[in-house]
Design a protein around this motif. Structure first.
Motif, PDB file in Angstrom:
ATOM      1  N   PHE A   1      22.570  45.884  58.828  1.00  0.00           N
ATOM      2  CA  PHE A   1      22.504  45.018  60.106  1.00  0.00           C
ATOM      3  C   PHE A   1      21.777  43.613  59.668  1.00  0.00           C
ATOM      4  O   PHE A   1      20.767  43.706  58.819  1.00  0.00           O
ATOM      5  CB  PHE A   1      21.724  45.525  61.050  1.00  0.00           C
ATOM      6  N   GLY A   2      22.171  42.545  59.968  1.00  0.00           N
ATOM      7  CA  GLY A   2      21.785  41.129  59.887  1.00  0.00           C
ATOM      8  C   GLY A   2      21.739  40.407  60.957  1.00  0.00           C
ATOM      9  O   GLY A   2      22.226  40.378  61.876  1.00  0.00           O
ATOM     10  N   ILE A   3      21.096  39.110  60.864  1.00  0.00           N
ATOM     11  CA  ILE A   3      21.202  37.879  61.535  1.00  0.00           C
ATOM     12  C   ILE A   3      21.920  36.687  60.689  1.00  0.00           C
ATOM     13  O   ILE A   3      21.688  36.771  59.505  1.00  0.00           O
ATOM     14  CB  ILE A   3      19.815  37.485  61.960  1.00  0.00           C
ATOM     15  N   ILE A   4      22.586  35.994  61.393  1.00  0.00           N
ATOM     16  CA  ILE A   4      23.252  34.980  61.022  1.00  0.00           C
ATOM     17  C   ILE A   4      22.283  33.591  61.493  1.00  0.00           C
ATOM     18  O   ILE A   4      22.303  33.327  62.751  1.00  0.00           O
ATOM     19  CB  ILE A   4      24.687  34.652  61.309  1.00  0.00           C
ATOM     20  N   PRO A   5      21.452  33.100  60.707  1.00  0.00           N
ATOM     21  CA  PRO A   5      20.259  32.514  61.093  1.00  0.00           C
ATOM     22  C   PRO A   5      20.775  30.803  61.243  1.00  0.00           C
ATOM     23  O   PRO A   5      21.139  30.277  60.185  1.00  0.00           O
ATOM     24  CB  PRO A   5      19.319  32.586  60.127  1.00  0.00           C
TER      25      PRO A   5
END
Length: 139
Positions: A8-12
């Motif tokens: 799971f990740g964030i596209i910052p």
């Protein structure tokens, strides 16, 4: 042997002088440019995992999500004789703070204009997610 993995990740995303930029990181192990991501801890929701991984890997905080539903990618690779099928859910988000990289996992990072990020990302799936984001933000 076939193994299923999820991350799971964030596209910052952050605005610099009227230009929307996205933070890309260079993973130490894979030597590829991508978005911050990682596996969940027991009891975490996908979004909680994504926020924690962003903070651990980059020092950044999520201010607000662009959308509630994550973008997903799926890819396959071999690792130590195992066939790995990996799915990653990314939450595009506006972020704040100063970048402070986690040296154990991240070799480098760079803020690039969102419209140009496709040229910097390593993998096809990430490039396609980025194209969709550019369209969504009308850039």
């Amino acid at each position: 042997m076939r193994v299923q993995e999820a991350s799971f990740g964030i596209i910052p995303i952050k605005k610099f002088d009227e230009i929307w930029k996205v933070l890309l990181i260079l993973h130490k192990g894979g030597r590829h440019w991508a978005f911050p991501k990682g596996r969940s801890n027991p009891g975490e929701t996908p979004l909680e995992s994504a926020r924690r991984e962003l903070k651990e890997e980059t020092g950044l905080d999520v201010d607000s999500l662009l959308q509630d539903e994550p973008l997903s990618e799926r890819y396959e690779f071999r690792r130590k004789g195992e066939f790995v099928v990996k799915t990653v859910q990314y939450f595009p988000a506006f972020v704040s703070g100063e970048v402070k990289l986690q040296p154990e996992e991240i070799q480098d990072s760079k803020w690039v204009p969102l419209k140009e990020a496709v040229r910097h990302l390593t993998f096809r799936e990430a490039k396609e997610m980025c194209r969709n984001l550019v369209r969504q933000l009308n850039l």
